[in-house]
Write an enzyme that holds these catalytic residues in place. Structure first.
Site, PDB file in Angstrom:
ATOM      1  N   HIS A 184       3.472 -17.769   8.412  1.00 50.22           N
ATOM      2  CA  HIS A 184       3.915 -16.592   9.161  1.00 50.22           C
ATOM      3  C   HIS A 184       5.070 -17.024  10.051  1.00 50.22           C
ATOM      4  O   HIS A 184       4.965 -18.020  10.764  1.00 50.22           O
ATOM      5  CB  HIS A 184       2.738 -16.065   9.984  1.00 50.22           C
ATOM      6  N   TYR A 236       6.681  -8.316  15.939  1.00 47.47           N
ATOM      7  CA  TYR A 236       6.128  -8.290  17.287  1.00 47.47           C
ATOM      8  C   TYR A 236       6.963  -9.226  18.165  1.00 47.47           C
ATOM      9  O   TYR A 236       7.672 -10.108  17.664  1.00 47.47           O
ATOM     10  CB  TYR A 236       4.648  -8.675  17.316  1.00 47.47           C
ATOM     11  N   ASP A 246     -30.821   0.061   4.839  1.00 49.89           N
ATOM     12  CA  ASP A 246     -31.837   1.003   4.368  1.00 49.89           C
ATOM     13  C   ASP A 246     -31.887   0.892   2.851  1.00 49.89           C
ATOM     14  O   ASP A 246     -30.850   0.804   2.186  1.00 49.89           O
ATOM     15  CB  ASP A 246     -31.558   2.424   4.841  1.00 49.89           C
TER      16      ASP A 246
END
Length: 812
Positions: A224, A255, A541
């Site tokens: 990166h 960013y 469940d």
């Protein structure tokens, strides 16, 4: 209590956090080994830019990040803080992204994190470097900020050391010793360390360590890009490391963060650059940090051009440093946490970014010390969640690279994961294609969402049409299929339902110990029941059908159920558990005309007396042997019909030839979801998870406290009288306001809960949303609002089930 002997492999942000958290709980016979120097060991933690954005569509991931923020904010090293709480700002430069920021604001509001939507002017006021002409708005989370990863490692090492934890730097792990299926120690280049428990926190080297015990860790290290500018004249004189919020420009895959008078730039828009753990040098072999690769300027060209356009002040600077830093990606973007299914005592805490590191440290410490995690719901993170195909090298590499590319993309909750597809297909796949099935994917299975062949059914019907977002991966055909199911009969492919066979002389007693209901009943009985953890939380469940004295078929939710069963098998070999899903298939035949379809095809009695509700039997449908269970998750008369995969096509054709003349249809998952919500049937993983108990979730009827002991019973008895929240049914009158799940629910201006799953009820003519709410707001008639993108949707609490409360259609 010193606790068992624990060896943690890796002293980065995760290993250091775990050592701190586990020693705080009294386990101090702990040794942490790392091949590198402390506290900058040379892994991903050592070069991490440190941005902590808490916003995530996953409640668990947000909570892990929130704990990381809280903990690191409290730590310092000799007065130097480990966290700079400058806030986090996400900006939108397109209308689509602005809408997405409203959705993201809904997530954090639902998960209890403060956030504010900002105008374009407010964004620039918060981050003056941003070009006002490019920005449409933003999302600010004031508690986000910068983690000083290496300092955080040092601070937590100091705390753990004070409690007696031993840290061994410059110790390369050569092997993990084991005997009789249990770990016994860790062999390093400086000797062997005995251990009862080994926890792999090796980050990008994790797959290499896991292979030492034969474990396949589905993780890919990817490079990166991170670059640092030189001084910006606009920031001249800035003496503090960071004063502006950390900044996300997701439309540009970028960013940004402050670094005194320069800025750091992170970029996800370049080509994926995967490596293998074996290709990463050790600390001793590397020239510098082994987690840092050479910066490739050509890959960064678009990032730099976009940066200069968004942040004009950078036009007067240049890139002075850059790296291609390695960090870990997984196939579903969740960490890999938990114990190996094959080697007792070998645990992993992998694919964890700095953002979630302290939270994971706490979660793992609770899990190890207490036997369960009480602070976080970890079902999405459990390393044993994967199906076998999801561990193949091709699958892992393809999906991990795709996740890197999509890291900042706007993804719809139903959006398929892409290649490799198809992977798992039922025996009905070719027939479904012939009828124009539109497939989505679940667990690798290709599942029809609707059938284009049913498009003529839309004509002449009054059908509600959802808004733009909910209308994606949707068709009016879904609504028609739901209505026709209730009018005539429909065939549903239920093959993707996980099926386990539990057999042996100890099978009944084994199941009774694991489940909340009574399953040791007569042959032919089918029981809806629950698996609980030791704290009384719902693990799953399931349905349990007794097919013979020593043979049961379990309808499960996924591989974690198989793992849970396997871990609890008796040592005497009296019980065997196997996954029969790949060799079998299932058709749900449901609707008021279901008996008219089925009965003429068989000599067996399928009347109400011949096979009552929640009973099962072996029979023949035409020439096909089936196991028929009278169950219905759409709330209509009918059966789940199971057979072997080789005869699935014949079963399909036999049923279809009988159903089509009666107006029967093929129906997909879109209709199924609408119908099951009209009946109030819960979905594990969405409506209820590990953090909920049966009484909160509205499935207390599946608990038999008057039977013998079962896992979680003691905890459940303590929790029973203290129901403070409830899974609640909401209805929405506006047909265009179909929500999707994970939206916040408001009582006035106060966020009080969140939506779990939702759909439009095409029989009842209302939108349906199930939501977790305070018990005091769960009374029928309570008026609330759901936050949906940039607006509020009126909703009201309703009695459930919304459809056929007397169960007359099911029992017909």
């Amino acid at each position: 209590m010193a606790g068992p002997r624990v060896v943690i492999i890796g002293a980065g942000v995760v290993g250091a956090a775990l050592a701190d958290e586990i020693s705080a709980r009294g386990w101090t016979e702990v040794t942490v080994v790392d091949q590198g120097p402390l506290p900058a060991t040379g892994g991903s933690s050592s070069h991490a830019p440190g941005l902590v954005f808490q916003t995530n569509s996953s409640k668990t991931m947000t909570e892990l990040a929130r704990y990381t923020v809280e903990k690191l904010s409290s730590l310092d090293v000799d007065g130097e803080p480990c966290f700079l709480q400058v806030g986090g700002l996400e900006i939108a430069t397109t209308p689509e992204r602005l809408a997405e920021l409203h959705r993201r604001h809904g997530w954090i509001t639902a998960w209890g994190v403060e956030g504010r939507l900002l105008t374009a002017d407010e964004c620039v006021a918060r981050h003056p470097l941003v070009d006002r002409e490019r920005v449409l708005g933003g999302l600010l989370v004031p508690t986000d900020g910068l983690a000083k990863a290496v300092l955080a490692v040092e601070a937590q090492i100091r705390r753990a050391t004070e409690r007696g934890v031993t840290f061994l730097a410059r110790h390369e792990v050569l092997d993990v010793r084991q005997a009789d299926g249990e770990v016994t120690g860790v062999l390093t280049d400086q000797g062997e360390i005995p251990a009862d428990i080994v926890v792999c926190c090796a980050g990008i080297w994790g797959p290499k360590i896991a292979r030492m015990v034969g474990m396949n860790l589905p993780l890919t290290p990817l490079a990166h890009q991170l670059a640092w500018t030189g001084p910006l004249p606009a920031l001249a004189g800035q003496r503090e490391e960071a004063v502006r919020p950390i900044l996300r420009h997701q439309d540009g895959d970028l960013y940004y963060r402050d670094r005194f008078d320069g800025i750091g730039i992170g970029y996800y828009g370049h080509r994926p650059m995967p490596v293998t753990a074996d290709d990463i040098l050790s600390v001793d072999e590397a020239d510098g940090m082994p987690s840092v690769q050479e910066f490739t300027e050509d890959d960064f060209a678009d990032a730099w051009a976009e940066t200069r356009a968004l942040l004009p002040a950078t036009r007067e600077a240049k890139i002075e440093e850059g790296i291609n830093g390695l960090f870990s990606f997984t196939t579903d973007n969740f960490p890999l946490l938990g114990e190996s299914s094959d080697v007792k005592g070998f645990w992993v805490a992998e694919a964890v970014w700095v953002t979630h590191s302290a939270g994971v440290g706490r979660a793992m410490a609770e899990w190890l010390v207490d036997g369960f995690c009480s602070s976080f719901d970890l079902h999405e993170c459990d390393v044993n969640r994967f199906e076998p195909h999801q561990l193949s090298p091709e699958y892992v590499l393809t999906r991990d690279c795709r996740n890197f590319v999509e890291v900042y993309d706007i993804l719809h909750p139903l959006q398929p994961s892409g290649d490799p597809r198809p992977i798992r297909t039922s025996p009905f796949y070719a027939r479904q294609q012939e009828h124009g099935a539109v497939f989505l994917e679940a667990g690798g299975w290709e599942r029809p969402q609707w059938y284009e062949a049913n498009a003529p059914l839309v004509e002449g019907r009054s059908l509600a049409l959802p808004g733009d977002w909910a209308a994606r991966f949707w068709s009016p055909v879904v609504a028609a299929e739901a209505q026709v199911t209730r009018e005539t009969v429909a065939m549903y492919d239920m093959t993707a339902l996980k099926r386990l066979e539990v057999a042996g002389p100890g099978a009944a007693a084994f199941l009774e110990r694991l489940v909340t209901g009574k399953v040791a009943k007569s042959v032919g009985s089918v029981t809806y029941t629950l698996l609980l953890d030791h704290d009384g939380g719902i693990r799953s469940d399931i349905t349990v059908a007794r097919l013979a004295r020593d043979l049961f078929q379990v309808g499960a939710n996924g591989n974690l159920d198989l793992d849970w069963f396997t871990r609890h098998l008796p040592a005497d070999g009296s019980v065997q558990v196997r996954d029969i899903t790949p060799g079998t298939c299932c058709i749900g035949l449901w609707g008021p005309l279901a008996r008219k379809v089925l009965q003429p095809l068989t000599d067996d009695d399928f009347s109400d007396a011949g096979l009552k509700y929640f009973r099962a039997k072996r029979a023949y449908v035409g020439s096909v042997p089936v196991t028929a269970m009278r169950l219905s998750y759409v709330g209509e008369l009918g059966w789940e019909l199971y057979t072997t995969a080789d005869q699935g096509g014949k079963l399909w054709d036999t049923l279809w030839r009988a159903a089509e003349p009666l107006g029967g249809i093929l129906a997909g998952r879109g209709a199924f979801n609408s119908l099951r919500l009209e009946k109030g049937y819960r979905s594990f993983g969405a409506d209820m998870t590990y953090e909920h108990d049966p009484y909160e979730a509205g499935v207390g009827f599946a608990v038999r406290l008057d039977k013998g002991d079962f896992i979680g019973k003691a905890a459940l008895e303590r929790r029973r009288a203290d129901v403070r929240r409830k899974l609640t049914c909401l209805t929405i009158d506006d047909p265009g306001s179909v929500v999707m799940g994970k939206e916040p629910v408001y009582d006035g201006e106060r966020a009080v809960g969140y939506v779990t799953s939702a759909a439009y009820g095409h029989t009842i003519g209302k939108g349906i949303a199930y939501a977790w709410l305070p018990a005091g707001l769960a009374a029928a008639g309570t008026a609330l609002h759901i936050g949906y993108f940039d607006r509020r949707v009126e909703a009201v609490v309703a009695e459930e089930p919304l459809f056929d409360p007397t169960m007359s259609r099911l029992r017909g």
